[in-house]
Design a protein around this motif. Sequence first.
Motif, mmCIF file in Angstrom:
data_model
loop_
_atom_site.group_PDB
_atom_site.id
_atom_site.type_symbol
_atom_site.label_atom_id
_atom_site.label_comp_id
_atom_site.label_asym_id
_atom_site.label_seq_id
_atom_site.Cartn_x
_atom_site.Cartn_y
_atom_site.Cartn_z
ATOM 1 N N PHE A 87 90.031 32.348 12.746
ATOM 2 C CA PHE A 87 89.838 33.584 13.506
ATOM 3 C C PHE A 87 90.830 33.648 14.659
ATOM 4 C CE2 PHE A 87 87.219 30.414 15.585
ATOM 5 C CZ PHE A 87 87.398 30.653 16.937
ATOM 6 N N THR A 88 91.137 34.861 15.076
ATOM 7 C CA THR A 88 91.980 35.112 16.242
ATOM 8 C C THR A 88 91.290 36.162 17.098
ATOM 9 O OG1 THR A 88 94.031 34.620 15.045
ATOM 10 C CG2 THR A 88 94.229 35.923 17.054
ATOM 11 N N ALA A 89 91.149 35.883 18.384
ATOM 12 C CA ALA A 89 90.451 36.798 19.292
ATOM 13 C C ALA A 89 91.409 37.316 20.356
ATOM 14 C CB ALA A 89 89.269 36.091 19.952
ATOM 15 N N HIS A 90 91.228 38.580 20.734
ATOM 16 C CA HIS A 90 92.033 39.202 21.783
ATOM 17 C C HIS A 90 91.283 39.104 23.108
ATOM 18 C CE1 HIS A 90 93.626 43.042 23.853
ATOM 19 N NE2 HIS A 90 94.494 42.067 24.039
ATOM 20 N N LEU A 91 91.972 38.579 24.116
ATOM 21 C CA LEU A 91 91.350 38.384 25.423
ATOM 22 C C LEU A 91 92.305 38.848 26.512
ATOM 23 C CD1 LEU A 91 89.084 37.163 27.206
ATOM 24 C CD2 LEU A 91 90.284 34.970 27.055
ATOM 25 N N ASP A 92 91.832 39.713 27.391
ATOM 26 C CA ASP A 92 92.623 40.172 28.540
ATOM 27 C C ASP A 92 92.198 39.398 29.781
ATOM 28 O OD1 ASP A 92 94.482 42.387 27.965
ATOM 29 O OD2 ASP A 92 92.686 43.329 27.132
ATOM 30 N N LEU A 93 93.182 38.815 30.464
ATOM 31 C CA LEU A 93 92.904 38.086 31.701
ATOM 32 C C LEU A 93 93.803 38.625 32.807
ATOM 33 C CD1 LEU A 93 92.687 34.425 30.347
ATOM 34 C CD2 LEU A 93 90.791 35.862 31.105
ATOM 35 N N LEU B 79 97.551 28.636 32.159
ATOM 36 C CA LEU B 79 97.532 29.026 30.747
ATOM 37 C C LEU B 79 97.292 27.842 29.815
ATOM 38 C CD1 LEU B 79 100.445 31.636 30.622
ATOM 39 C CD2 LEU B 79 97.987 32.064 30.658
ATOM 40 N N SER B 80 97.800 26.676 30.178
ATOM 41 C CA SER B 80 97.631 25.525 29.293
ATOM 42 C C SER B 80 96.169 25.117 29.158
ATOM 43 C CB SER B 80 98.451 24.335 29.809
ATOM 44 O OG SER B 80 98.015 23.956 31.101
ATOM 45 N N TRP B 81 95.340 25.535 30.110
ATOM 46 C CA TRP B 81 93.919 25.206 30.046
ATOM 47 C C TRP B 81 93.159 26.132 29.100
ATOM 48 C CZ3 TRP B 81 91.056 23.086 34.866
ATOM 49 C CH2 TRP B 81 91.831 22.085 35.463
ATOM 50 N N ILE B 82 93.668 27.339 28.929
ATOM 51 C CA ILE B 82 92.926 28.337 28.158
ATOM 52 C C ILE B 82 92.705 27.883 26.722
ATOM 53 C CG2 ILE B 82 93.021 30.706 27.278
ATOM 54 C CD1 ILE B 82 94.443 31.505 29.813
ATOM 55 N N GLN B 83 93.681 27.162 26.155
ATOM 56 C CA GLN B 83 93.550 26.729 24.763
ATOM 57 C C GLN B 83 92.358 25.798 24.558
ATOM 58 O OE1 GLN B 83 96.762 24.093 23.527
ATOM 59 N NE2 GLN B 83 97.157 23.543 25.661
ATOM 60 N N HIS B 84 91.921 25.135 25.640
ATOM 61 C CA HIS B 84 90.795 24.212 25.502
ATOM 62 C C HIS B 84 89.447 24.932 25.497
ATOM 63 C CE1 HIS B 84 93.576 20.914 25.958
ATOM 64 N NE2 HIS B 84 93.984 21.380 27.130
ATOM 65 N N PHE C 73 89.747 35.214 38.913
ATOM 66 C CA PHE C 73 90.976 35.662 38.272
ATOM 67 C C PHE C 73 92.067 34.594 38.302
ATOM 68 C CE2 PHE C 73 90.122 40.433 39.277
ATOM 69 C CZ PHE C 73 89.129 40.421 38.314
ATOM 70 N N TYR C 74 91.715 33.374 38.669
ATOM 71 C CA TYR C 74 92.732 32.343 38.823
ATOM 72 C C TYR C 74 93.085 31.663 37.500
ATOM 73 C CZ TYR C 74 95.423 28.752 41.217
ATOM 74 O OH TYR C 74 96.441 27.953 41.657
ATOM 75 N N LEU C 75 92.212 31.766 36.507
ATOM 76 C CA LEU C 75 92.418 31.082 35.235
ATOM 77 C C LEU C 75 93.737 31.447 34.547
ATOM 78 C CD1 LEU C 75 91.275 29.112 33.148
ATOM 79 C CD2 LEU C 75 90.056 31.032 32.100
ATOM 80 N N PRO C 76 94.174 32.724 34.546
ATOM 81 C CA PRO C 76 95.441 33.045 33.873
ATOM 82 C C PRO C 76 96.644 32.287 34.413
ATOM 83 C CG PRO C 76 94.206 35.037 34.294
ATOM 84 C CD PRO C 76 93.497 33.936 35.018
ATOM 85 N N HIS C 77 96.537 31.745 35.617
ATOM 86 C CA HIS C 77 97.643 30.974 36.172
ATOM 87 C C HIS C 77 97.655 29.541 35.638
ATOM 88 C CE1 HIS C 77 98.690 34.100 39.129
ATOM 89 N NE2 HIS C 77 97.388 34.336 39.164
#
Length: 368
Positions: free
Chosen positions: A315-321, A336-341, A330-334
């Motif tokens: 599956f592939t999901a669309h996420l806006d950050l 990015l390497s963490w988002i994959q986890h 709103f700090y998570l988009p900064h």
Amino acid sequence: MAETLRRCWRCLDTKDFPWKKDSIKSIHPSSRLFIKPPNIFCRNFDKQAIDNFKSIVDPSLYTLYALSDNDWMSNVWQHSTKLLIILNKSSVGNEGDEIAKVNDYLVEHRGKVLLVLNDDCGHSPGPQSISSASRTPDSLTETNGWIWKVLDGFLCLLNAQATPVMIVVKRDRYEITSALALLGISCAQNTEKSSLASATILYTCKPTGSPDAEILECLISLLANATASKVEVISADANKAAFSFADYFASLKQTSGLGRHPFWSEEMSSNFSISQKILSKLPKHSGLVLVSAIQTAGVGRRGNQWLSPRGAALFTAHLDLPFSRERQSFYLPHLLSWIQHLPALAVFLALNELLEESGVSMRLWNLS
């Protein structure tokens, strides 16, 4: 045997190949344990021919690769191969070493081989050669427990269990498809009609109480154009055998945007590639999730082939950050390497919840 080794595949005498005895006590390929879809390797073929083979075999059951010269010489491929498809190279040169290696693969590793012959080798094959034997089936003989026999018009090598393990064909799609069936290799066009029909359809279900009808219509239009597929909006109770939208939405619970618009298909080329194609046109917080039972052209890092067998979570999901340093949320988009986890952790937690119902639990390192 020395004379045979100096000759080519077309001239190879059936009474001299294989030259090692077949034993009924040998391990049969069905007893092998494959931890991923078993490999089909192609030897001496160009990219166009390999792509043709990929369109023939069932992509949900096998992974097809070109067998490089280095891998061929290393012999590692013999331990993980369901089928070797090999082409006799040319009218000149010595194919003796290649013939010897295939002999070992058949005998020692209980492999299967599809030998594709070119039209001519420039030699004078004998009456019992591989290129001539299919025209004179009465002259075929048994050698070392192996039997050369014509089945369904194909010259076949049978092992001690009378199972076809090597078939000789010409470069013809119909012949190749029929020969693969004799070797027990499932082909894409042999799948059930219901699967073929659903492979061209994308299914979706409108979330209950959802006010964003325009987003759904936009997604339907984008995906229909990107995949050249028909898109059907169905009820949550429909299509339960393949993908349950009812269970999906029950598990999704109260998300405001993420995952609110799932689209499912029996087969897609690549969920991620399709998503990338429409990414610039997606509405914000679209809630798009693309799910498929199998992928036929999954792509990994550096262009590697992504294994997409049936039963995997594809599956592939669309996420806006939004980007902002002023609000902590709103700090998570900064990072990015963490988002994959995060998806990996979500999958782990979901699996753990399901397994606990059966009295089994999993544990992640550094996770209390």
